[in-house]
Design a protein around this motif. Sequence first.
Motif, PDB file in Angstrom:
ATOM      1  N   UNK A  75       0.798  -1.225   0.000  1.00  0.00           N
ATOM      2  CA  UNK A  75       0.000   0.000   0.000  1.00  0.00           C
ATOM      3  C   UNK A  75       0.825   1.267   0.000  1.00  0.00           C
ATOM      4  N   UNK A  76       2.116   1.126  -0.122  1.00  0.00           N
ATOM      5  CA  UNK A  76       2.972   2.310  -0.134  1.00  0.00           C
ATOM      6  C   UNK A  76       3.083   2.900  -1.528  1.00  0.00           C
ATOM      7  N   UNK A  77       3.582   4.108  -1.582  1.00  0.00           N
ATOM      8  CA  UNK A  77       3.775   4.778  -2.865  1.00  0.00           C
ATOM      9  C   UNK A  77       5.219   4.597  -3.302  1.00  0.00           C
ATOM     10  N   UNK A  78       5.392   4.150  -4.555  1.00  0.00           N
ATOM     11  CA  UNK A  78       6.744   3.945  -5.065  1.00  0.00           C
ATOM     12  C   UNK A  78       7.518   5.254  -5.067  1.00  0.00           C
ATOM     13  N   UNK A  79       6.814   6.343  -5.297  1.00  0.00           N
ATOM     14  CA  UNK A  79       7.474   7.650  -5.310  1.00  0.00           C
ATOM     15  C   UNK A  79       8.102   8.017  -3.974  1.00  0.00           C
ATOM     16  N   UNK A  80       7.615   7.407  -2.884  1.00  0.00           N
ATOM     17  CA  UNK A  80       8.178   7.729  -1.566  1.00  0.00           C
ATOM     18  C   UNK A  80       9.595   7.186  -1.402  1.00  0.00           C
ATOM     19  N   UNK A  81       9.971   6.246  -2.272  1.00  0.00           N
ATOM     20  CA  UNK A  81      11.332   5.707  -2.213  1.00  0.00           C
ATOM     21  C   UNK A  81      12.325   6.556  -3.002  1.00  0.00           C
ATOM     22  N   UNK A  82      11.817   7.565  -3.675  1.00  0.00           N
ATOM     23  CA  UNK A  82      12.684   8.433  -4.475  1.00  0.00           C
ATOM     24  C   UNK A  82      12.996   9.689  -3.671  1.00  0.00           C
ATOM     25  N   UNK A  83      14.210   9.744  -3.147  1.00  0.00           N
ATOM     26  CA  UNK A  83      14.661  10.885  -2.361  1.00  0.00           C
ATOM     27  C   UNK A  83      16.044  11.298  -2.858  1.00  0.00           C
TER      28      UNK A  83
END
Length: 246
Positions: free
Chosen positions: A24-32
């Motif tokens: 349920x997480x957003x893949x974009x949240x892994x982009x930092x």
Amino acid sequence: MDVISIVGILISMAAILGGQYLEGGHIGSLVQVTAFLIVMGGTFGACMLQFTLPVFLDGMKMLKWVIVPPVVALEDVIQHVTSWGQAARRGGLLSLEPLMAEMGDPFTRKGLQLLVDGAEPEKLREAMEVDMYAYEEHYRMAAKVWEAAGGYAPTIGILGAVMGLIHVMENLSDPSKLGSGIAVAFVATIYGVGSANLLFLPIANKLKALIAREMVKREMVVEGLVGIANGENPRIIETKLRGYIN
């Protein structure tokens, strides 16, 4: 092209991103970007400090071996050595001299030159083994750049996490900045541990395996040339060399 390397990278990335999505997480949240700069910059900066510039650059150049490995055709070595042995039995060692121009590999060409020059078998072996060990030492040291990166990355990831938490503590009074700081903290750890275990260490071990295969090839060349110098039957030499493949 080494297809299994590409498949391995794709599977590992798909597993991580797919797991994030399924939870349920957003893949974009892994982009930092900040976490990426901290981990990658710190890791390769530490590697530059550990190694000399020529070794570091050689390690970077060897990265292409993961996708396009150097060709090591052991069967071709057996065929060449056997044909050399047959030619030497028919026309003597000097009959091998025209074959040197056909050899693109400097190592093999040097061995043939020593053989044609009439070097004693043990002297030939000694001279060739010096080149073998120099080759192995040179490329193993370059491969250690990636092994070192695999060691530093998790620690740099933890450093990035601590920096993110410091940023969070400095902005406790501003809730709008807490989320980004915590995200950088955890994502930096993911980048550090993930890059080490999914990229850097597998790359290092892949390069070491390729170097070991090249060393087998060189050992076969030396063994074959020494056998020819000793006047052994080409069939015996071929049988001996097939032991390396089997």
